[in-house]
Design a protein around this motif. Structure first.
Motif, short mmCIF file in Angstrom:
data_model
loop_
_atom_site.label_atom_id
_atom_site.label_comp_id
_atom_site.label_asym_id
_atom_site.label_seq_id
_atom_site.Cartn_x
_atom_site.Cartn_y
_atom_site.Cartn_z
N UNK A 114 46.81 -9.15 -7.16
CA UNK A 114 45.38 -8.89 -7.27
C UNK A 114 44.60 -9.92 -8.04
N UNK A 115 45.21 -11.04 -8.37
CA UNK A 115 44.54 -12.10 -9.11
C UNK A 115 44.11 -13.21 -8.15
N UNK A 116 43.07 -13.92 -8.56
CA UNK A 116 42.54 -15.04 -7.78
C UNK A 116 42.24 -16.19 -8.72
N UNK A 117 42.48 -17.40 -8.23
CA UNK A 117 42.11 -18.59 -8.99
C UNK A 117 40.82 -19.12 -8.41
N UNK A 118 39.77 -19.28 -9.24
CA UNK A 118 38.55 -19.89 -8.72
C UNK A 118 38.79 -21.38 -8.50
N UNK A 119 38.40 -21.88 -7.32
CA UNK A 119 38.63 -23.27 -6.95
C UNK A 119 37.32 -23.95 -6.59
N UNK A 120 37.17 -25.22 -6.97
CA UNK A 120 35.99 -25.98 -6.56
C UNK A 120 36.03 -26.15 -5.04
N UNK A 121 34.94 -26.58 -4.43
CA UNK A 121 34.95 -26.80 -2.98
C UNK A 121 35.93 -27.88 -2.53
N UNK A 122 36.47 -28.66 -3.47
CA UNK A 122 37.43 -29.70 -3.08
C UNK A 122 38.83 -29.44 -3.62
N UNK A 123 39.09 -28.20 -4.05
CA UNK A 123 40.47 -27.79 -4.33
C UNK A 123 40.96 -27.90 -5.74
N UNK A 149 27.40 -27.62 -10.82
CA UNK A 149 27.33 -28.58 -11.92
C UNK A 149 28.39 -29.67 -11.81
N UNK A 150 29.48 -29.40 -11.12
CA UNK A 150 30.53 -30.41 -10.97
C UNK A 150 30.00 -31.66 -10.29
N UNK A 151 28.91 -31.53 -9.51
CA UNK A 151 28.34 -32.69 -8.83
C UNK A 151 27.79 -33.71 -9.82
N UNK A 152 27.37 -33.26 -10.99
CA UNK A 152 26.81 -34.16 -12.00
C UNK A 152 27.88 -34.73 -12.93
N UNK A 153 29.07 -34.18 -12.89
CA UNK A 153 30.15 -34.63 -13.78
C UNK A 153 30.68 -35.99 -13.34
N UNK A 154 31.27 -36.70 -14.28
CA UNK A 154 31.99 -37.94 -13.95
C UNK A 154 33.43 -37.56 -13.67
N UNK A 155 34.02 -38.25 -12.72
CA UNK A 155 35.39 -37.99 -12.29
C UNK A 155 36.17 -39.29 -12.32
N UNK A 156 37.47 -39.18 -12.35
CA UNK A 156 38.35 -40.35 -12.30
C UNK A 156 39.19 -40.26 -11.03
N UNK A 175 46.80 -49.46 -8.61
CA UNK A 175 45.95 -49.69 -9.79
C UNK A 175 46.42 -48.75 -10.90
N UNK A 176 46.71 -49.33 -12.07
CA UNK A 176 47.23 -48.54 -13.19
C UNK A 176 46.18 -47.60 -13.77
N UNK A 177 44.95 -48.07 -13.89
CA UNK A 177 43.88 -47.28 -14.48
C UNK A 177 43.05 -46.61 -13.38
N UNK A 178 42.65 -45.36 -13.58
CA UNK A 178 41.78 -44.72 -12.58
C UNK A 178 40.38 -45.33 -12.62
N UNK A 215 41.68 -30.17 0.64
CA UNK A 215 41.54 -30.26 -0.82
C UNK A 215 42.11 -31.56 -1.36
N UNK A 216 41.61 -31.98 -2.52
CA UNK A 216 42.02 -33.22 -3.18
C UNK A 216 42.45 -32.91 -4.60
N UNK A 217 43.61 -32.29 -4.77
CA UNK A 217 44.04 -31.92 -6.11
C UNK A 217 44.83 -33.01 -6.85
N UNK A 218 45.20 -34.11 -6.18
CA UNK A 218 46.10 -35.05 -6.81
C UNK A 218 45.48 -36.31 -7.38
N UNK A 219 44.57 -36.94 -6.67
CA UNK A 219 44.06 -38.25 -7.09
C UNK A 219 42.78 -38.18 -7.90
N UNK A 220 42.10 -37.06 -7.88
CA UNK A 220 40.81 -36.93 -8.53
C UNK A 220 40.92 -35.93 -9.68
N UNK A 221 40.35 -36.33 -10.84
CA UNK A 221 40.38 -35.42 -11.99
C UNK A 221 39.11 -35.62 -12.82
N UNK A 222 38.75 -34.60 -13.61
CA UNK A 222 37.56 -34.77 -14.46
C UNK A 222 37.75 -35.91 -15.46
#
Length: 118
Positions: free
Chosen positions: A27-36, A58-65, A71-74, A110-117
């Motif tokens: 009966x539990x759910x994880x809230x997910x962004x539109x991109x996973x 609000x995630x649209x205004x956030x910076x992401x990596x 490439x070693x650095x995101x 969804x893009x759960x692997x390469x993109x992060x806040x």
């Protein structure tokens, strides 16, 4: 592509998709962004919906990596567009010389692997 067992959660005023509810068992759910990305911890449906309502778009205004192959650095990016199958992010990293500022990368959803806040 968003898994078919996820349920879209829409903003009441205009029907905009704020995210999805991913079943998390018992009966539990994880809230997910539109991109996973998880937008909160697994909880009861009402709490998961409230988490998406509180976050809104609000995630649209956030910076992401964005992790790039070889490439070693995101790279710092900003979200330009999100759809059910693909999303577009733009380069916002002055130190990434391989692409101009504003260069658009297209990612699968969804893009759960390469993109992060950031």
């Amino acid at each position: 592509m968003i898994p078919p067992h996820w349920t879209a959660h829409r903003r009441e005023e205009d029907g905009e998709v704020l995210g999805y509810l991913a079943p998390a068992g018992a009966g539990a759910y994880t809230p997910m962004t539109p991109f996973g990305h998880a937008a909160g911890a697994p909880s009861a449906e009402a709490e998961a919906r409230a988490a998406l309502d509180a976050r809104g778009l609000a995630y649209l205004a956030d910076r992401w990596l964005l992790e790039l192959p070889g490439r070693a650095e995101p790279v710092a990016v900003r979200i330009v567009e999100v759809g059910p199958d693909r999303m577009r992010v733009a380069n916002a990293d002055f130190g990434y010389e391989e692409a101009d500022l504003g260069h658009v990368f297209t990612l699968d959803v969804p893009e759960p692997g390469r993109l992060r806040p950031a």
